[in-house]
Enzyme design. Structure first.
Site, PDB file in Angstrom:
ATOM      1  N   ASP A 161       4.648  -5.847   4.690  1.00 66.04           N
ATOM      2  CA  ASP A 161       4.070  -4.669   5.344  1.00 66.04           C
ATOM      3  C   ASP A 161       4.165  -4.806   6.866  1.00 66.04           C
ATOM      4  OD1 ASP A 161       2.760  -2.277   5.691  1.00 66.04           O
ATOM      5  OD2 ASP A 161       0.751  -3.101   5.411  1.00 66.04           O
ATOM      6  N   GLU A 179      -5.167   1.408   2.811  1.00 67.42           N
ATOM      7  CA  GLU A 179      -4.856   0.441   3.872  1.00 67.42           C
ATOM      8  C   GLU A 179      -4.976   1.052   5.259  1.00 67.42           C
ATOM      9  OE1 GLU A 179      -2.821  -2.093   6.711  1.00 67.42           O
ATOM     10  OE2 GLU A 179      -2.286  -0.033   6.243  1.00 67.42           O
ATOM     11  N   GLU A 180      -4.492   2.267   5.403  1.00 63.54           N
ATOM     12  CA  GLU A 180      -4.429   2.857   6.749  1.00 63.54           C
ATOM     13  C   GLU A 180      -5.813   3.200   7.317  1.00 63.54           C
ATOM     14  OE1 GLU A 180      -1.908   2.535   8.371  1.00 63.54           O
ATOM     15  OE2 GLU A 180      -0.106   2.760   7.147  1.00 63.54           O
ATOM     16  N   ASP A 205       6.402   2.235   6.081  1.00 61.08           N
ATOM     17  CA  ASP A 205       5.012   1.743   6.028  1.00 61.08           C
ATOM     18  C   ASP A 205       4.262   2.511   4.954  1.00 61.08           C
ATOM     19  OD1 ASP A 205       2.568   0.607   6.583  1.00 61.08           O
ATOM     20  OD2 ASP A 205       2.235   1.695   8.438  1.00 61.08           O
ATOM     21  N   HIS A 241       3.659   4.756  12.036  1.00 58.03           N
ATOM     22  CA  HIS A 241       2.527   5.543  12.557  1.00 58.03           C
ATOM     23  C   HIS A 241       2.973   6.596  13.571  1.00 58.03           C
ATOM     24  CE1 HIS A 241      -0.775   2.377  11.505  1.00 58.03           C
ATOM     25  NE2 HIS A 241       0.226   2.375  10.651  1.00 58.03           N
ATOM     26  N   ASP A 288      -0.663   4.453   0.674  1.00 60.12           N
ATOM     27  CA  ASP A 288      -1.227   5.528   1.489  1.00 60.12           C
ATOM     28  C   ASP A 288      -0.491   5.520   2.823  1.00 60.12           C
ATOM     29  OD1 ASP A 288      -2.466   2.982   2.059  1.00 60.12           O
ATOM     30  OD2 ASP A 288      -3.923   4.020   3.312  1.00 60.12           O
ATOM     31  N   HIS A 293       0.836  -1.205   0.000  1.00 59.94           N
ATOM     32  CA  HIS A 293       0.000   0.000   0.000  1.00 59.94           C
ATOM     33  C   HIS A 293       0.864   1.246   0.000  1.00 59.94           C
ATOM     34  CE1 HIS A 293       0.447   1.239   4.290  1.00 59.94           C
ATOM     35  NE2 HIS A 293       0.592  -0.049   4.519  1.00 59.94           N
TER      36      HIS A 293
HETATM   37 MN    MN Z   1       1.256  -0.874   6.462  1.00 58.34          MN
HETATM   38 MN    MN Z   2       0.254   1.302   8.781  1.00 55.06          MN
END
Ligand code: MN
Ligand code: MN
Length: 493
Positions: free
Chosen positions: A213, A184-185, A150, A462, A119, A117
């Site tokens: 991931d 995804e997030e 990520d 994150h 995003d 992903h």
């Molecule tokens: Mn991820």
């Molecule tokens: Mn993530």
């Protein structure tokens, strides 16, 4: 191969070594690493925050960049429309298209599909970043930027792995497909339906799915074979029709907050045991094989304890601690909506409070059963209080866990690739967190899945100052190159 002398080839054959040009490929990676870092810089510069609707055009642009990159390699690339996203106010906005690509279609070859992903989570300098989160910054070999680990660098590393084979005119040992999403997030909105719809088309000839991931547990490479699920609950206790003054009314009413704290406290004991009846019954037994994996894992309890900043951990030995982090369920209480949480000393009796808590659940727990067990338990504890207040319990997320067989040839190929790229054995690990897409792929496509991470254990996903080290990014690209070779050795099942 054509440049190698016959003598060298014969020598390698005699030694039983499959020479597929790995040295040549890794040299190619080494001489192109600045271009790879630049590619990551360009991707990180796009603020592809899927949670912020005002950034949606950036997210669309991000998907276009992925398409450009894949088309540049001559893949068969498509942008799949996955429909609209409904916003809380009832309006709708287009979801970012899912990008699919295919390299090679030799029916006798293994076909792998790489999921990733592009995003990202929100990030602002003011959150406490030391650098501009959207300007990739190299400090001592660490590349800081939102989405670096990520999941933008791993996606690029996979693309660069394919590119290296192509540039050196070495046949790809397997057919490679990509599925890259941009939501995804925020829960992969629209993706499960897309996978379902393409089950008999795009996925029909896919043998294995690869997800990169997640991260390593230590400085040692890892293969991930399981993730926990997540059942997220809201428990609301409602009492008086409005908030009350605790001096004027305290002592006359049964307070919703007291009820709520009381029932929350019946779910888990101070030693971490879950007290909800029946909840542990479905948890699969800890096998001896599993125990053996844990013995080999490189994990330092003290540095983990220091990193998260606690004086004492729940368990005193590595195996128990990791098992409770990865393969046993846990209850976490996240917050209470309606509670007075601002600074100051407001003397309020909140009229309605809603607790938010979740249970990270594991094989073979079933979210529907967990929902019933939790709801029944809280209602029964609440009934004991004989309170006139009203309790409502709802499960708002029921994401399932995922577990693979670490003895499957996919993982043997992973071990061989790690050996080739890093000259070491990988840790076989699980993730305490939830990656719902793994379970979706498994349930819908019924393909075997491997998680092959290249992120570092300290990448700060994150969080502020997320980073990807140059080492993990570049050596990770070589790992993917090696993996494509190793996975081709599997006899198709
Ligand atoms: Mn991820
Ligand atoms: Mn993530």
């Amino acid at each position: 191969m054509k440049n190698n002398s016959v003598a060298v080839v014969l020598l390698l054959l005699a030694a039983g070594v499959h020479s597929f040009g790995f040295d040549e490929l890794t040299r190619y990676v080494d001489t192109h690493k600045e271009e790879y870092v630049q590619a990551l810089r360009e991707w990180v510069a796009v603020e592809s925050d899927s949670s912020d609707i005002t950034k949606r055009s950036e997210l669309h642009r991000m998907m276009e960049l992925v398409v450009e990159k894949l088309q540049h390699l001559g893949g068969k690339v498509e942008m799949v429309d996955i429909g609209m996203q409904e916003l809380p106010d009832g309006s709708t906005v287009a979801l970012p298209k899912v990008v699919t690509a295919e390299f090679g279609s030799n029916v006798s070859d293994v076909t792998v599909c790489v999921y990733g992903h592009v995003d990202v989570q929100p990030a602002q300098k003011e959150d406490g970043w030391s650098t501009d989160p959207y300007n990739l910054t190299d400090i001592n070999g660490n590349l800081y930027g939102r989405g670096a680990s990520d999941n933008k660098a791993p996606v690029l590393a996979w693309i660069h792995a394919v590119e290296a084979y192509q540039a050196l005119k070495i046949d790809l040992p397997v057919n490679v497909k990509f599925i890259i999403e941009g939501m995804e997030e925020t829960g992969s909105n629209g993706l499960a339906a897309m996978i379902e719809a393409q089950k008999d088309t795009f996925f029909s000839d896919v043998d294995y799915i690869i997800i990169s991931d997640c991260g390593w547990l230590s400085s040692r490479p890892a293969l991930t074979y399981g993730t926990r699920g997540n059942c997220y609950f809201l428990a609301e206790v409602e009492g008086p029709k409005q908030d009350l003054h605790s001096g004027v009314h305290g002592g006359t009413v049964i307070e919703p907050m007291t009820d709520l704290i009381g029932i929350l406290d019946t779910m888990i004991s101070p030693d971490g045991s879950i007290l909800i009846p029946g909840i542990m019954d479905a948890v699969s037994a800890f096998s001896h094989d599993e125990w053996r994996f844990y013995q080999d894992i490189e994990f330092d309890m003290d540095s983990y304890r220091a990193k998260i900043g606690v004086d004492q951990l729940m368990y005193n030995n590595k195996t128990e601690l990791l098992a409770h982090r990865w393969r046993y369920p846990t209850v976490s209480i996240h917050g209470i909506e309606g509670a007075f949480s601002a600074p100051g000393t407001k003397t309020v009796i909140p009229a309605k409070v809603t607790a938010k808590f979740s249970i990270r659940q594991v094989p073979d727990m079933d979210p529907a059963v967990v929902e019933k067990q939790v709801t029944d338990h809280l209602h029964s504890e609440f009934a004991k209080r004989k309170s006139p207040n009203k309790l409502k319990v709802r499960m708002v997320i029921g994401a399932k866990p995922w577990l693979a067989d670490p003895k499957h040839p996919l993982y043997q190929a992973g071990k061989a690739a790690v050996k080739r790229a890093f000259n070491t054995e990988p840790d076989l690990i699980r993730e305490g967190g939830t990656i719902p897409i793994a379970r979706t792929f498994q349930d819908v496509t019924e393909k075997n899945i491997i998680m092959l991470p290249i992120g570092g254990f300290d990448d700060g996903l994150h969080s502020q100052n997320e980073k990807m080290s140059r080492y993990n990014y570049i050596e990770g690209t070589k790992l993917f190159i090696a993996y494509l070779h190793e996975v081709a050795q599997i006899t198709k099942d």
